[in-house]
Design a protein around this motif. Structure first.
Motif, PDB file in Angstrom:
ATOM      1  N   ALA A 138       0.743  -1.338   0.187  1.00 43.81           N
ATOM      2  CA  ALA A 138       0.019  -0.124   0.069  1.00 43.81           C
ATOM      3  C   ALA A 138       0.880   1.346   0.100  1.00 43.81           C
ATOM      4  CB  ALA A 138      -0.844  -0.142   1.355  1.00 43.81           C
ATOM      5  N   LEU A 139       2.089   1.022   0.119  1.00 43.93           N
ATOM      6  CA  LEU A 139       3.132   2.653   0.128  1.00 43.93           C
ATOM      7  C   LEU A 139       3.135   2.995  -1.093  1.00 43.93           C
ATOM      8  CD1 LEU A 139       6.368   1.518   2.056  1.00 43.93           C
ATOM      9  CD2 LEU A 139       4.837   3.041   2.776  1.00 43.93           C
ATOM     10  N   GLU A 140       2.826   4.508  -1.016  1.00 42.39           N
ATOM     11  CA  GLU A 140       2.981   5.329  -2.157  1.00 42.39           C
ATOM     12  C   GLU A 140       4.229   5.222  -3.178  1.00 42.39           C
ATOM     13  OE1 GLU A 140       2.273   7.105  -5.403  1.00 42.39           O
ATOM     14  OE2 GLU A 140       0.829   7.516  -4.046  1.00 42.39           O
ATOM     15  N   GLN A 141       4.541   4.929  -4.300  1.00 43.18           N
ATOM     16  CA  GLN A 141       5.556   4.662  -5.125  1.00 43.18           C
ATOM     17  C   GLN A 141       5.789   5.519  -6.152  1.00 43.18           C
ATOM     18  OE1 GLN A 141       7.119   0.647  -5.737  1.00 43.18           O
ATOM     19  NE2 GLN A 141       5.777  -0.075  -4.330  1.00 43.18           N
ATOM     20  N   ASP A 142       5.006   6.701  -6.142  1.00 47.40           N
ATOM     21  CA  ASP A 142       5.170   7.674  -7.247  1.00 47.40           C
ATOM     22  C   ASP A 142       6.429   8.490  -7.046  1.00 47.40           C
ATOM     23  OD1 ASP A 142       4.967  10.011  -8.945  1.00 47.40           O
ATOM     24  OD2 ASP A 142       2.830   9.516  -9.259  1.00 47.40           O
ATOM     25  N   PRO A 143       7.299   8.390  -7.793  1.00 45.57           N
ATOM     26  CA  PRO A 143       8.743   9.165  -7.492  1.00 45.57           C
ATOM     27  C   PRO A 143       8.601  10.686  -7.734  1.00 45.57           C
ATOM     28  CG  PRO A 143       8.899   8.089  -9.760  1.00 45.57           C
ATOM     29  CD  PRO A 143       7.568   7.586  -9.012  1.00 45.57           C
ATOM     30  N   TRP A 144       7.515  10.929  -8.649  1.00 38.62           N
ATOM     31  CA  TRP A 144       7.506  12.586  -9.098  1.00 38.62           C
ATOM     32  C   TRP A 144       6.625  13.162  -7.894  1.00 38.62           C
ATOM     33  CZ3 TRP A 144      11.271  11.707 -11.635  1.00 38.62           C
ATOM     34  CH2 TRP A 144      11.207  10.627 -12.564  1.00 38.62           C
ATOM     35  N   GLU A 145       5.698  12.557  -7.430  1.00 36.12           N
ATOM     36  CA  GLU A 145       4.928  13.010  -6.092  1.00 36.12           C
ATOM     37  C   GLU A 145       6.114  13.399  -5.320  1.00 36.12           C
ATOM     38  OE1 GLU A 145       2.052  14.262  -6.056  1.00 36.12           O
ATOM     39  OE2 GLU A 145       1.064  13.702  -7.991  1.00 36.12           O
ATOM     40  N   TYR A 146       6.891  12.346  -4.642  1.00 35.47           N
ATOM     41  CA  TYR A 146       7.953  12.499  -3.797  1.00 35.47           C
ATOM     42  C   TYR A 146       8.833  13.557  -4.185  1.00 35.47           C
ATOM     43  CZ  TYR A 146      11.842  11.595  -0.982  1.00 35.47           C
ATOM     44  OH  TYR A 146      13.034  11.610  -0.099  1.00 35.47           O
ATOM     45  N   LEU A 147       9.335  13.737  -5.357  1.00 36.89           N
ATOM     46  CA  LEU A 147      10.302  14.887  -5.714  1.00 36.89           C
ATOM     47  C   LEU A 147       9.683  16.047  -5.257  1.00 36.89           C
ATOM     48  CD1 LEU A 147      13.200  15.113  -7.340  1.00 36.89           C
ATOM     49  CD2 LEU A 147      11.621  15.522  -9.609  1.00 36.89           C
ATOM     50  N   VAL A 148       8.290  16.350  -5.752  1.00 33.55           N
ATOM     51  CA  VAL A 148       7.741  17.805  -5.647  1.00 33.55           C
ATOM     52  C   VAL A 148       7.446  18.157  -4.053  1.00 33.55           C
ATOM     53  CG1 VAL A 148       7.593  17.814  -7.789  1.00 33.55           C
ATOM     54  CG2 VAL A 148       5.645  16.978  -6.490  1.00 33.55           C
ATOM     55  N   LEU A 169       5.332  23.380  -9.749  1.00 32.29           N
ATOM     56  CA  LEU A 169       6.491  22.806  -9.252  1.00 32.29           C
ATOM     57  C   LEU A 169       6.995  23.790  -8.337  1.00 32.29           C
ATOM     58  CD1 LEU A 169       8.239  21.447 -12.552  1.00 32.29           C
ATOM     59  CD2 LEU A 169       6.603  20.297 -10.865  1.00 32.29           C
ATOM     60  N   PRO A 170       7.439  23.219  -7.259  1.00 36.29           N
ATOM     61  CA  PRO A 170       8.208  24.036  -6.346  1.00 36.29           C
ATOM     62  C   PRO A 170       9.486  24.563  -6.883  1.00 36.29           C
ATOM     63  CG  PRO A 170       7.580  22.014  -5.246  1.00 36.29           C
ATOM     64  CD  PRO A 170       7.439  21.731  -6.665  1.00 36.29           C
ATOM     65  N   GLU A 171      10.047  25.835  -6.581  1.00 38.23           N
ATOM     66  CA  GLU A 171      11.037  26.424  -7.136  1.00 38.23           C
ATOM     67  C   GLU A 171      12.568  25.554  -7.136  1.00 38.23           C
ATOM     68  OE1 GLU A 171      12.999  29.077  -9.514  1.00 38.23           O
ATOM     69  OE2 GLU A 171      10.624  29.092  -8.800  1.00 38.23           O
ATOM     70  N   TYR A 172      12.604  24.628  -6.072  1.00 41.63           N
ATOM     71  CA  TYR A 172      14.023  23.932  -6.287  1.00 41.63           C
ATOM     72  C   TYR A 172      13.895  22.765  -7.062  1.00 41.63           C
ATOM     73  CZ  TYR A 172      11.115  20.241  -3.751  1.00 41.63           C
ATOM     74  OH  TYR A 172      10.142  19.408  -3.413  1.00 41.63           O
ATOM     75  N   VAL A 173      12.836  22.456  -7.755  1.00 42.14           N
ATOM     76  CA  VAL A 173      12.756  21.518  -8.690  1.00 42.14           C
ATOM     77  C   VAL A 173      13.496  21.831  -9.808  1.00 42.14           C
ATOM     78  CG1 VAL A 173      11.156  19.681 -10.008  1.00 42.14           C
ATOM     79  CG2 VAL A 173      10.830  20.197  -7.839  1.00 42.14           C
ATOM     80  N   TYR A 174      13.329  23.170 -10.223  1.00 44.85           N
ATOM     81  CA  TYR A 174      13.926  23.346 -11.455  1.00 44.85           C
ATOM     82  C   TYR A 174      15.409  23.510 -11.612  1.00 44.85           C
ATOM     83  CZ  TYR A 174       9.378  25.168 -12.866  1.00 44.85           C
ATOM     84  OH  TYR A 174       8.034  25.335 -12.919  1.00 44.85           O
ATOM     85  N   ARG A 175      16.130  23.062 -10.300  1.00 46.57           N
ATOM     86  CA  ARG A 175      17.548  23.039 -10.597  1.00 46.57           C
ATOM     87  C   ARG A 175      17.764  21.751 -11.356  1.00 46.57           C
ATOM     88  NH1 ARG A 175      16.578  21.177  -5.220  1.00 46.57           N
ATOM     89  NH2 ARG A 175      17.599  19.068  -4.599  1.00 46.57           N
ATOM     90  N   THR A 233      10.950  16.126 -18.624  1.00 45.24           N
ATOM     91  CA  THR A 233      11.011  17.567 -18.733  1.00 45.24           C
ATOM     92  C   THR A 233      10.495  18.124 -17.638  1.00 45.24           C
ATOM     93  OG1 THR A 233       9.312  18.012 -20.266  1.00 45.24           O
ATOM     94  CG2 THR A 233      11.586  17.443 -21.190  1.00 45.24           C
ATOM     95  N   MET A 234      10.565  19.646 -17.287  1.00 45.78           N
ATOM     96  CA  MET A 234       9.895  20.155 -16.170  1.00 45.78           C
ATOM     97  C   MET A 234       8.609  20.341 -16.854  1.00 45.78           C
ATOM     98  SD  MET A 234      12.208  20.790 -14.099  1.00 45.78           S
ATOM     99  CE  MET A 234      12.812  19.064 -14.388  1.00 45.78           C
ATOM    100  N   ASP A 235       8.148  20.569 -18.037  1.00 47.29           N
ATOM    101  CA  ASP A 235       6.839  20.882 -18.649  1.00 47.29           C
ATOM    102  C   ASP A 235       5.966  19.463 -18.299  1.00 47.29           C
ATOM    103  OD1 ASP A 235       7.279  23.196 -19.307  1.00 47.29           O
ATOM    104  OD2 ASP A 235       7.573  22.922 -21.313  1.00 47.29           O
ATOM    105  N   ALA A 236       6.843  18.382 -18.769  1.00 44.64           N
ATOM    106  CA  ALA A 236       6.019  17.147 -18.506  1.00 44.64           C
ATOM    107  C   ALA A 236       5.700  16.728 -16.888  1.00 44.64           C
ATOM    108  CB  ALA A 236       7.005  15.823 -19.138  1.00 44.64           C
ATOM    109  N   LEU A 237       6.717  17.142 -15.988  1.00 48.07           N
ATOM    110  CA  LEU A 237       6.480  16.751 -14.700  1.00 48.07           C
ATOM    111  C   LEU A 237       5.546  17.970 -14.171  1.00 48.07           C
ATOM    112  CD1 LEU A 237       7.860  15.418 -12.359  1.00 48.07           C
ATOM    113  CD2 LEU A 237       9.167  17.220 -12.160  1.00 48.07           C
ATOM    114  N   LYS A 238       5.325  19.014 -14.865  1.00 53.72           N
ATOM    115  CA  LYS A 238       4.288  20.011 -14.349  1.00 53.72           C
ATOM    116  C   LYS A 238       3.035  19.561 -14.643  1.00 53.72           C
ATOM    117  CE  LYS A 238       3.331  24.931 -14.410  1.00 53.72           C
ATOM    118  NZ  LYS A 238       3.863  26.265 -14.972  1.00 53.72           N
TER     119      LYS A 238
END
Length: 484
Positions: free
Chosen positions: A226-236, A392-398, A381-386
């Motif tokens: 049942a643990l969440e495994q979405d890496p992009w939700e975790y990243l942001v 997206l939080p500002e830190y993700v754009y690095r 890409t940042m667009d696909a992630l968005k």
């Protein structure tokens, strides 16, 4: 024994070296004990497409040209199956990752099967058929399904929806197909067999019996699943995992490796039963690793840490018996020249272009002073992630940058297209926690000069043409976490 040995290359998709141990992978450990284990093997890239491109061509991504932003391995450079086919080999492959298909330029086999198709066919219609969400798209898919071979399309769709991935991610079916192929082949040529097994790629969903071998007693299989495994939700930052939750995810990840190790044991038995074992060089290798909370990340994007680059590599069979542990620096670009030497294939034009060196014991090639790795375009890409997670939080754009790294036995230097520079004393700081770029500027400058000299030493691929990825295949890639 035949004059030329059979060659079998098994890719453990997303297997990082640190988790392929005698506990998680006893079969691989046994193969290494009887063959050769390369303890410092590094991928040329941190994800599937460019990494397989390097394995197949003996070239780094800048030269072969397959990476995010240009997701296609062109025909400018011959591939391992093509070269071995020209040397008289029967060439057969089976893949569980849609990046490693003719649609991405991985061709040249006599036979290449997609494990998610019950019946072989073109394209990814089956994925499109099981992913439709509304009536309009369903009607469009239905019309396309009736073109070509509608019976095959419908059978494949039913298989994809109800059977493929039900117990595992295709590993057992893959090994079964190889077993049947070996038992039924009548070709007297040596063979080149390639198999991509997608365990332990996200999501980590091992068969229950394997999961329960690795989970702590106080953690149930259902709690872990049942643990969440979405890496992009975790990243942001939309999902937070405590250390204990990452420990559970790592247990599941190791269970995936154990399940795959059992399939490799089945493959070995199939080779024995077919009378081919003594005549076969078996290569077991990871294409890249994985972050499981390491460096604040999940999945295998946006960085060039050793969690993503340090991969297992074991070679067993004629010429590699009792080689023991080899701690020289090794890159996946070394596999193509190594296997051509094992096959006795000349291929002078390809050898002139190779950026790797042969690992075959008979060549006596000197180990390199450094190896390289490249991450040439962010994926997603940042667009696909968005589009996937919202603002997206500002830190993700690095992460919106390319990266290149040069690694020696002692140090790793990483440079980003944004001007960021990092230096790690990997011999003492294997976790790459402390950058020493300011404390040891002379070492950083020397490695940066080596990196630039290397980049200037070869012609880079022309990748201006846009690569189109169909909606059906796009859906399949996004199921694996590759946002387009």
């Amino acid at each position: 024994m035949r004059e030329a040995p059979n060659i079998a290359v098994v890719v453990m998709d997303t297997a990082r070296d640190r988790d392929v141990t005698a506990t998680t992978a006893p079969t691989i450990s046994t193969l290494g004990d009887a063959g050769t284990r390369f303890t410092r093997a590094f991928s040329a890239a941190p994800w599937t497409l460019p990494s397989h491109g390097s394995l197949f061509t003996g070239l780094y991504p800048s030269k072969h040209g397959a990476y995010s932003g240009h997701e296609y391995l062109g025909d400018a450079h011959p591939t391992l199956p093509e070269l071995l086919g020209e040397a008289g080999y029967e060439t057969v492959g089976i893949t569980n990752n849609t990046w490693v298909t003719p649609e991405s330029g991985f061709d040249g086999f006599d036979t290449l099967r997609k494990a998610w198709q019950l019946l072989p066919g073109e394209g990814n219609m089956l994925w499109e058929m099981v992913q439709v969400q509304d009536e309009e798209s369903a009607q469009g898919v239905f019309r396309r399904a009736l073109s070509g071979n509608p019976v095959r399309n419908l059978i494949n769709a039913a298989y994809a929806k109800y059977l493929y991935g039900r117990r595992d991610s295709g590993a057992e079916r893959t090994t079964g197909w190889i077993d049947d192929w070996l038992a039924g082949r009548s070709d007297d040529r040596p063979f080149f067999l390639f198999a991509n097994y997608i365990e332990p790629h996200l999501e980590y969903d091992p068969p229950r019996e394997y999961a329960e071998q690795f989970l702590d007693d106080e953690v149930s299989y259902y709690e872990a699943a049942a643990l969440e495994q979405d890496p992009w939700e975790y990243l942001v930052g939309n999902v937070n995992h405590a250390r204990e939750e990452f420990a559970i995810l790592r247990d599941l990840y190791q269970a995936e490796i154990a399940h795959l190790d059992a399939q490799i044991d089945r493959l070995r038995e199939a080779l024995i039963d077919a009378g081919e074992w003594d005549d076969t060089i078996l290569v077991v290798v990871g294409d890249h690793g994985e972050n499981l909370g390491d460096h604040g990340m999940m999945d295998h994007q946006y960085c060039l840490y050793d969690t993503l680059l340090h991969v297992p590599l074991v070679v067993h069979g004629p010429g590699f018996e009792d080689g023991g542990e080899v701690d020289d620096l090794v890159s996946l670009v070394d596999l193509a020249p190594t296997l051509l030497d094992a096959a006795g294939a000349e291929a002078p034009a390809a050898r002139e272009e190779f950026q790797g060196r042969s690992l075959h014991p008979d060549t006596g090639a000197e180990p390199p002073e450094q190896v390289y790795a490249e991450y040439l375009h962010p994926q997603p890409t940042m667009d696909a992630l968005k589009r996937q997670v919202g603002e997206l939080p500002e830190y993700v754009y690095r992460f919106d940058r390319s990266l290149r790294a040069v690694r020696t036995p002692e140090y790793k230097f990483v440079r980003g297209s944004d001007g960021n520079r990092e230096l790690y004393h990997v011999a003492e700081d294997s976790a790459e926690r402390s950058s020493l770029v300011n404390e040891r500027p002379d070492i950083a400058a020397d490695l940066e000069e080596r990196l630039d000299s290397w980049l200037d030493s070869f012609e880079h691929a022309e990748t201006s043409d846009e690569v189109e990825i169909s909606g059906a295949r796009r859906d399949q890639l996004e199921e694996l976490g590759y946002l387009q």
